[in-house]
Design a protein around this motif. Structure first.
Motif, PDB file in Angstrom:
ATOM      1  N   CYS A  47      -4.806  15.290 -12.668  1.00 59.33           N
ATOM      2  CA  CYS A  47      -3.785  15.456 -12.380  1.00 59.33           C
ATOM      3  C   CYS A  47      -2.555  15.039 -13.217  1.00 59.33           C
ATOM      4  O   CYS A  47      -2.893  14.532 -14.294  1.00 59.33           O
ATOM      5  N   ASN A  48      -0.918  15.492 -13.930  1.00 57.43           N
ATOM      6  CA  ASN A  48       0.219  15.750 -14.579  1.00 57.43           C
ATOM      7  C   ASN A  48      -0.299  13.815 -14.084  1.00 57.43           C
ATOM      8  O   ASN A  48       0.222  13.522 -13.313  1.00 57.43           O
ATOM      9  N   VAL A  49       0.718  13.249 -15.375  1.00 56.13           N
ATOM     10  CA  VAL A  49       0.848  11.897 -15.750  1.00 56.13           C
ATOM     11  C   VAL A  49       2.205  12.017 -16.029  1.00 56.13           C
ATOM     12  O   VAL A  49       2.711  12.619 -17.301  1.00 56.13           O
ATOM     13  N   LYS A  50       3.401  11.215 -15.785  1.00 56.23           N
ATOM     14  CA  LYS A  50       4.509  10.741 -16.849  1.00 56.23           C
ATOM     15  C   LYS A  50       4.563   9.003 -16.620  1.00 56.23           C
ATOM     16  O   LYS A  50       4.120   8.203 -15.875  1.00 56.23           O
ATOM     17  N   PHE A  51       5.329   8.757 -17.473  1.00 48.13           N
ATOM     18  CA  PHE A  51       5.065   7.285 -17.944  1.00 48.13           C
ATOM     19  C   PHE A  51       6.658   7.090 -18.587  1.00 48.13           C
ATOM     20  O   PHE A  51       7.612   7.554 -18.422  1.00 48.13           O
ATOM     21  N   VAL A  98       1.606  14.509  -9.569  1.00 48.75           N
ATOM     22  CA  VAL A  98       2.066  13.531 -10.514  1.00 48.75           C
ATOM     23  C   VAL A  98       2.145  12.258 -10.418  1.00 48.75           C
ATOM     24  O   VAL A  98       2.841  11.477  -9.283  1.00 48.75           O
ATOM     25  N   VAL A  99       1.354  11.963 -10.975  1.00 48.17           N
ATOM     26  CA  VAL A  99       1.246  10.326 -10.585  1.00 48.17           C
ATOM     27  C   VAL A  99       2.879   9.407 -12.099  1.00 48.17           C
ATOM     28  O   VAL A  99       2.507   9.953 -12.993  1.00 48.17           O
ATOM     29  N   LEU A 100       3.356   8.644 -12.045  1.00 50.84           N
ATOM     30  CA  LEU A 100       4.194   8.083 -12.654  1.00 50.84           C
ATOM     31  C   LEU A 100       3.985   7.082 -13.292  1.00 50.84           C
ATOM     32  O   LEU A 100       3.606   5.997 -12.352  1.00 50.84           O
ATOM     33  N   VAL A 101       3.702   6.499 -14.536  1.00 48.52           N
ATOM     34  CA  VAL A 101       3.658   5.392 -14.608  1.00 48.52           C
ATOM     35  C   VAL A 101       4.377   4.774 -15.441  1.00 48.52           C
ATOM     36  O   VAL A 101       5.341   4.692 -15.496  1.00 48.52           O
ATOM     37  N   ILE A 113      14.509   7.105 -24.868  1.00 46.50           N
ATOM     38  CA  ILE A 113      16.063   7.283 -24.533  1.00 46.50           C
ATOM     39  C   ILE A 113      16.779   6.103 -24.101  1.00 46.50           C
ATOM     40  O   ILE A 113      16.208   5.736 -23.826  1.00 46.50           O
ATOM     41  N   PRO A 114      17.688   6.833 -25.481  1.00 45.99           N
ATOM     42  CA  PRO A 114      18.921   5.749 -25.000  1.00 45.99           C
ATOM     43  C   PRO A 114      19.560   5.310 -23.764  1.00 45.99           C
ATOM     44  O   PRO A 114      19.426   5.812 -22.877  1.00 45.99           O
ATOM     45  N   THR A 115      19.925   4.053 -23.560  1.00 46.30           N
ATOM     46  CA  THR A 115      20.626   3.511 -22.186  1.00 46.30           C
ATOM     47  C   THR A 115      22.022   2.744 -22.546  1.00 46.30           C
ATOM     48  O   THR A 115      21.514   2.694 -23.954  1.00 46.30           O
ATOM     49  N   ASP A 116      22.208   2.630 -21.355  1.00 46.05           N
ATOM     50  CA  ASP A 116      23.735   1.932 -21.956  1.00 46.05           C
ATOM     51  C   ASP A 116      22.535   0.329 -22.266  1.00 46.05           C
ATOM     52  O   ASP A 116      24.420  -0.265 -23.260  1.00 46.05           O
ATOM     53  N   GLY A 117      21.407  -0.553 -21.925  1.00 50.66           N
ATOM     54  CA  GLY A 117      21.503  -1.586 -22.616  1.00 50.66           C
ATOM     55  C   GLY A 117      19.643  -0.741 -23.777  1.00 50.66           C
ATOM     56  O   GLY A 117      20.393   0.204 -24.130  1.00 50.66           O
ATOM     57  N   HIS A 118      18.839  -0.893 -22.958  1.00 48.04           N
ATOM     58  CA  HIS A 118      17.557  -1.207 -24.066  1.00 48.04           C
ATOM     59  C   HIS A 118      17.314  -0.054 -23.821  1.00 48.04           C
ATOM     60  O   HIS A 118      17.170   0.804 -22.521  1.00 48.04           O
ATOM     61  N   PRO A 119      16.376   0.868 -24.463  1.00 48.37           N
ATOM     62  CA  PRO A 119      16.109   2.427 -24.137  1.00 48.37           C
ATOM     63  C   PRO A 119      14.752   2.375 -23.316  1.00 48.37           C
ATOM     64  O   PRO A 119      14.447   1.393 -23.662  1.00 48.37           O
ATOM     65  N   VAL A 120      14.460   3.425 -22.761  1.00 46.46           N
ATOM     66  CA  VAL A 120      13.504   3.941 -22.302  1.00 46.46           C
ATOM     67  C   VAL A 120      12.669   4.622 -22.993  1.00 46.46           C
ATOM     68  O   VAL A 120      12.853   4.953 -23.295  1.00 46.46           O
ATOM     69  N   LEU A 121      11.311   4.530 -22.584  1.00 41.99           N
ATOM     70  CA  LEU A 121      10.433   4.904 -23.591  1.00 41.99           C
ATOM     71  C   LEU A 121       9.751   6.107 -22.289  1.00 41.99           C
ATOM     72  O   LEU A 121       9.580   5.701 -21.015  1.00 41.99           O
ATOM     73  N   TYR A 122       9.840   7.536 -22.580  1.00 43.79           N
ATOM     74  CA  TYR A 122       9.119   8.527 -21.280  1.00 43.79           C
ATOM     75  C   TYR A 122       8.619   8.904 -21.775  1.00 43.79           C
ATOM     76  O   TYR A 122       8.698   9.715 -23.217  1.00 43.79           O
ATOM     77  N   ALA A 123       7.348   9.501 -21.249  1.00 45.18           N
ATOM     78  CA  ALA A 123       6.145  10.647 -22.189  1.00 45.18           C
ATOM     79  C   ALA A 123       5.108  10.698 -20.665  1.00 45.18           C
ATOM     80  O   ALA A 123       5.550  10.819 -19.415  1.00 45.18           O
ATOM     81  N   GLU A 124       4.980  12.310 -21.229  1.00 43.23           N
ATOM     82  CA  GLU A 124       4.493  13.285 -20.229  1.00 43.23           C
ATOM     83  C   GLU A 124       3.282  14.101 -20.761  1.00 43.23           C
ATOM     84  O   GLU A 124       2.859  13.698 -21.585  1.00 43.23           O
ATOM     85  N   LYS A 125       2.124  13.900 -19.839  1.00 40.44           N
ATOM     86  CA  LYS A 125       0.982  15.377 -20.063  1.00 40.44           C
ATOM     87  C   LYS A 125       1.471  15.969 -18.973  1.00 40.44           C
ATOM     88  O   LYS A 125       0.864  15.446 -17.640  1.00 40.44           O
ATOM     89  N   ILE A 126       1.750  16.703 -19.087  1.00 37.38           N
ATOM     90  CA  ILE A 126       1.499  18.009 -17.659  1.00 37.38           C
ATOM     91  C   ILE A 126       0.257  19.022 -17.937  1.00 37.38           C
ATOM     92  O   ILE A 126       0.354  20.078 -18.997  1.00 37.38           O
ATOM     93  N   ILE A 127      -0.794  18.698 -17.076  1.00 37.38           N
ATOM     94  CA  ILE A 127      -1.952  19.760 -17.299  1.00 37.38           C
ATOM     95  C   ILE A 127      -2.096  21.106 -16.930  1.00 37.38           C
ATOM     96  O   ILE A 127      -2.387  22.066 -16.674  1.00 37.38           O
ATOM     97  N   ASP A 128      -0.658  20.882 -15.380  1.00 33.51           N
ATOM     98  CA  ASP A 128      -0.813  22.146 -14.433  1.00 33.51           C
ATOM     99  C   ASP A 128       0.313  21.667 -13.508  1.00 33.51           C
ATOM    100  O   ASP A 128      -0.292  20.487 -12.449  1.00 33.51           O
TER     101      ASP A 128
END
Ligand code: BES
Ligand code: MN
Ligand code: MN
Length: 456
Positions: free
Chosen positions: A142-146, A80-83, A60-75
């Protein structure tokens, strides 16, 4: 051998190959020449996470360097744990001091040698592999987001806005971070505090051009002489910071807390030996671990002006410059400290020179309570893989975005760092022991397990 150790054993070379691919991308966030590398590093992580089992991953682009976002939603009804981690690294200069090139990872003496080997590519990659393991054995509880950013080393200028704009997407119960260190390989520890930071650059301006130091020296104020005196006066004979109001908001640790801290098995002799000094210094009345953990500090990061090239040139320089940072403790406000510094520093200059100071970046400190469920879960995880209970300790380092997460997302971050003091982060010959890399991969899934057990 248990399941995770077997998985690591069977896949250890592939894990390293994949990490090395990331390390080879010179994603130095502070330099515009690496713009394309920032994008590549984010893309690399996108495919790593998709391969590891994420349902979706986006750069995902930002005003600066991009952010990587990922997820696995099992239920969606599960926590949710966000890394969080960062794929950007510090510049590698001076190159000539590296024993092997900084962006060509090499294994020697059981360690990975490269810029980012620890901070933070090696550490964030442990999470990618721990996630892969949990997905492949279908034990993700659980669910995971990065959220992996590319601007941590320059003060995360775009991430606050990113979090505000994506607060819904980033909704989580705990933020899990490996971007700190342990007291020692045999002393597992959980970081329960980070310091805040005020980072400024100042310029003392004298005559309109460099002058002949014979014709003018003694009669005209020399900005370099003045700047060094001003800097020297920022600390007193007890090494306390002299800026009026500087300590107003510092919460003094209670004797009980200090007693607890003194129990941490911190080895001063080893600390000195590792950095090649015979003695330490700092604020009178505090131990080394207290000076970095619970006390603020001030450092000149760089200073320049006048003639610094070969040979002697007799000049009285026109300007002098310094980059100065202050590490702050929780409850001090970096904005307030910036203002106090700027006002005080100006007042130190004699008439005849001008002072211009600008803020480069900064952020607030952070504390994590040891009775929080995430601390207890992390503690159980370490205990199981290290065979002993981890000790809580306050690090002297800063990750300013961590307190911003708390403000913007209202979520605490558990700091499960697996680095060592000897990893030489930000220095030439940064390294990360393979032992720590694999130990991290082994410990992380247990955090998930115990955190979810506690959350239920
Ligand atoms: N990972 C470090 C911070 C760190 C390292 C904290 C070891 C505790 C133990 C992070 O990447 C870092 O370098 N932070 C900077 C601040 C940033 C705003 C440039 C720092 O502490 O200088
Ligand atoms: Mn880091
Ligand atoms: Mn760093």
């Amino acid at each position: 051998m248990n399941q995770i150790n077997k998985y690591i054993e069977d896949n250890k070379d592939r894990f390293l190959d994949e990490l090395f691919g990331l390390i080879r991308i010179p994603s130095v966030s502070s330099k515009s020449e690496h713009r394309a590398d920032m994008q590549s590093a984010a893309e690399y992580l996108k495919s790593s996470l998709l391969d590891a089992g994420a349902d979706k991953a986006q750069v995902i682009p930002t005003d600066g360097h991009p952010v990587l976002y990922a997820e696995k939603i099992i239920d969606p009804s599960l926590p949710v744990v966000l890394v969080y981690g960062h794929y950007d690294v510090q510049p590698a200069e001076p190159f000539e001091l590296w024993k092997s090139p900084p962006f060509e990872p090499e294994i020697r003496q059981g360690r990975i040698w490269a810029r980012g080997a620890d901070d933070d590519k090696g550490q964030l990659f442990m999470h990618v592999k721990a996630f892969e393991y949990m997905v492949s054995f279908d034990i993700l509880p659980c669910n995971v987001k990065f959220m992996i950013e590319g601007e941590e080393e320059i003060g995360s200028p775009s991430l606050g806005k990113f979090c505000r704009a994506n607060a819904d997407k980033l909704k989580c119960d705990i933020i899990l971070v490996s971007d700190t260190s342990m007291i020692g390989k045999d002393v597992p520890s959980i970081t329960t505090g980070l310091r805040g930071l005020s980072y400024l650059e100042t310029e003392v301006i004298g005559p309109e051009r460099d002058l002949h130091s014979g014709l003018y020296g003694g009669a005209v104020i020399n900005p370099v002489n003045v700047l060094t005196k001003m800097i020297a006066s920022l600390t007193d004979e007890k090494n306390r910071i002299t800026i009026p109001g500087f300590y107003d908001d510092v919460l003094e640790a209670s004797p009980k807390e200090r007693e607890e801290m003194a129990k941490a098995p911190f080895d001063v002799e080893r600390y000195k030996k590792q950095i090649g000094v015979e003695d330490l210094g700092g604020e009178a009345g505090y131990s080394a671990i207290e000076r970095t953990g619970i006390r603020p500090s001030i450092d000149v990061n760089g200073i320049w002006g006048g003639h610094t090239g070969e040979g002697a040139k007799t000049i009285l320089p026109s300007t002098a410059h310094a980059k100065i940072s202050m590490r702050l403790v929780p409850n001090q406000s970096s904005k307030k400290i910036d203002e106090l510094f700027i006002r005080h520093f100006k007042s130190l200059a004699p008439p005849g020179v001008k002072v211009r100071t600008k803020v480069l970046h900064g952020g607030e400190g952070y504390v994590f309570p040891v009775d929080h469920p995430a601390y207890l879960a992390a503690s159980l995880a370490y205990e199981e893989t290290f065979g002993k209970k981890p000790v809580p300790f306050r690090s002297g380092g800063s990750i300013p975005i961590i307190s911003l997460f708390e403000q913007v997302l209202g979520v605490k971050s558990i700091l499960m760092g697996f680095g060592l003091e000897s990893d030489a982060i930000h220095s030439p010959n940064e390294n990360f022991p393979l032992w720590n890399f694999y130990k991290g991969i082994e410990t992380i899934p247990l955090f998930y397990k115990y955190f979810i057990e506690k959350a239920e």
